[in-house]
Design an enzyme around this catalytic site. Structure first.
Site, short mmCIF file in Angstrom:
data_model
loop_
_atom_site.label_atom_id
_atom_site.label_comp_id
_atom_site.label_asym_id
_atom_site.label_seq_id
_atom_site.Cartn_x
_atom_site.Cartn_y
_atom_site.Cartn_z
N CYS A 17 0.75 -1.44 -0.32
CA CYS A 17 0.17 0.27 0.07
C CYS A 17 1.21 0.94 -0.12
CB CYS A 17 -0.78 -0.19 0.99
SG CYS A 17 -2.09 1.50 0.40
N HIS A 45 -3.78 -5.08 1.11
CA HIS A 45 -3.22 -5.54 2.64
C HIS A 45 -3.31 -7.36 2.87
CE1 HIS A 45 -1.42 -2.53 3.96
NE2 HIS A 45 -3.11 -1.32 3.94
#
Length: 485
Positions: free
Chosen positions: A330, A427
């Site tokens: 991310c 994630h």
């Protein structure tokens, strides 16, 4: 009829979240339908709910303990700090804007309605709602307009159990002092206390326990010994993350100032063959790492500047020249690229900065925030991967041609030509056992760990621990039907 009780603490990080998770599992095993609830949370370690919003990671764990799907009503107000004085405001799972701390303190009482609305919905389909407070009710300067502790307890007429942390020392003063500073109405909301994190023979604290009870007039629901396996449960905030010594494979993680969604580290910490080393500010990145993992960030451009200020960019370049492996997730993925552009200032100030230039990709911040659970496959062997996206921005470039994940038929992520530098927006990837085993095998680790099974076993062990050391019958008797609707 539904009952509710609120667990408040004498301070932050006294173990409220873990206690509520254990209580949720214990009462669920007794045949009750239990729902966790936290009116206001502050954390950058958010979870994506099954109804497509954000809540604190702790409430997601508590929902799991209660064997419920996650829902945004479990944490209707979530504050995600972006700077020392400001935070993104998430209301019932959705981004509602950014607010300075001073402005939030003036306006937070307006959010009580959203919290009560969510609480009302949870109560309609539960036997017991376990409410977690935030910080401490003894912060009398925050009492006006409070929605996190006594403000919420009074609004719903829910009894409170106060938890102190003996490991910090001064637990008698923590609990007795809290009663001393509360006004009479708030103090009357407290119906009992518990002492958490005792190390050694709990009978040695019998006199202290009795002294607290005599001074406050509150019954003690238990002196809870230290639960040694708490580290196996997902951490809620940066105060909870720490290095974990395992095997010879060293995963190094720079501790960014606005680190977010670091639950990516939990499955790695659970691996016997892996040591996870969190590197604080002021220390260089170790040159003997098997993997450097750049975690998510709530403020990518700000944390990139912080990364450079520590000299970690110099360490990382030297590590890469020696053939090291780097994974960015991310915000960490965005940092690995050539540039990060933020024309509208969604990440802070508007502008464009140079990235670490380890991946041939560029990121533009903006657009609709992605908050979604994902089912993916790892390439090339198509191991199943469950994860989630929670970010703003779009990344593209030449290295995206070497995507190493596939989500619903589209490629995701990027990799350098030699495959040693990798990045992705997804994630939670290491929770998937087959993928984690495949990934770690490239680092010389043989993984046979069933991570999710381990979390379930730990929750059951925690429930057993609380059944032994707390009076759960008294806790349930103290719970009462809330004032709702």
């Amino acid at each position: 009829m539904v009952r509710a009780i609120m667990i408040q603490g004498t301070g932050s990080n006294v173990g409220k979240s873990v206690l509520v998770a254990g209580l949720a599992r214990a009462f669920t095993r007794r045949g009750l339908k239990v729902a966790p609830f936290k009116p206001q949370n502050m954390s950058n370690n958010a979870a994506v709910t099954e109804n497509g919003g954000e809540i604190g990671r702790a409430q997601a764990l508590q929902a799991r303990a209660a064997k419920l799907p996650t829902h945004t009503d479990m944490n209707p107000i979530l504050l995600k700090p972006e700077t020392d004085t400001g935070a993104q405001i998430i209301v019932q799972g959705q981004r509602a804007g950014t607010m300075k701390a001073g402005d939030y303190r003036k306006d937070k009482s307006k959010l009580l309605g959203a919290a009560l609305e969510s609480f009302d919905r949870l109560c309609r389909d539960a036997d017991l709602v376990l409410i977690e407070g935030a910080g401490s009710p003894a912060e009398t300067n925050l009492r006006k307009g409070d929605i996190a502790n006594m403000g919420f307890a009074c609004a719903t007429d829910v009894p409170v159990v106060l938890v102190g942390d003996i490991h910090r020392g001064g637990v008698i003063a923590q609990i007795v002092g809290t009663q001393a500073v509360l006004d009479k109405t708030d103090a009357q909301m407290i119906h009992g206390f518990a002492v958490n994190r005792f190390k050694g023979d709990v009978s040695l604290f019998d006199e202290g326990r009795d002294d607290i009870a005599a001074r406050t007039g509150w019954p003690c629901l238990g002196v809870v010994p230290w639960f040694h396996d708490a580290w196996k449960l997902p951490a809620e905030d940066m105060m909870d993350i720490r290095s974990h010594t395992g095997g010879t494979c060293k995963v190094v993680v720079p501790q960014l100032e606005r680190m977010a969604n670091f639950d990516d580290l939990d499955p790695l910490s659970a691996e016997p063959g892996v040591s996870v080393e969190i590197i604080p500010a002021g220390r260089p990145l170790p040159g003997d790492a098997n993997l450097v993992l750049l975690p998510g960030s709530k403020s990518t451009i700000g944390d990139l500047a912080y990364f450079r200020a520590q000299g970690w960019d110099v360490d990382l370049y030297a590590y890469v020249r020696r053939g090291g492996h780097v994974l960015g997730l991310c915000g960490g993925y965005q940092m690995l690229g050539k540039t990060i552009s933020d024309p509208d200032g969604v990440d802070g100030r508007s502008g464009k900065v140079d990235g670490l230039n380890l991946l041939d990709v560029d990121t533009v911040m903006g657009g609709q925030k992605q908050v979604i659970l994902r089912q993916a496959h790892a390439l090339p062997n198509r191991e199943p991967v469950d994860g989630y996206e929670i970010h703003m921005g779009h990344t593209e470039g030449q290295d995206c041609a070497r995507a190493w994940l596939e989500i619903e038929g589209r490629p995701e992520g990027a990799a350098s030509p030699n495959g040693r530098i990798m990045g992705s927006y997804l994630h939670g990837i290491f929770s998937s056992d087959a993928f984690r085993a495949s990934f770690l095998s490239r680092l010389g680790v043989n993984s046979e760990t069933a991570y999710e099974d381990g979390v379930e076993q730990t929750l059951d062990a925690l429930a057993d621990h609380l059944e032994q050391h707390m009076d759960l019958d008294l806790l349930f008797d103290l719970a009462k039907p809330p004032s709702i609707g």
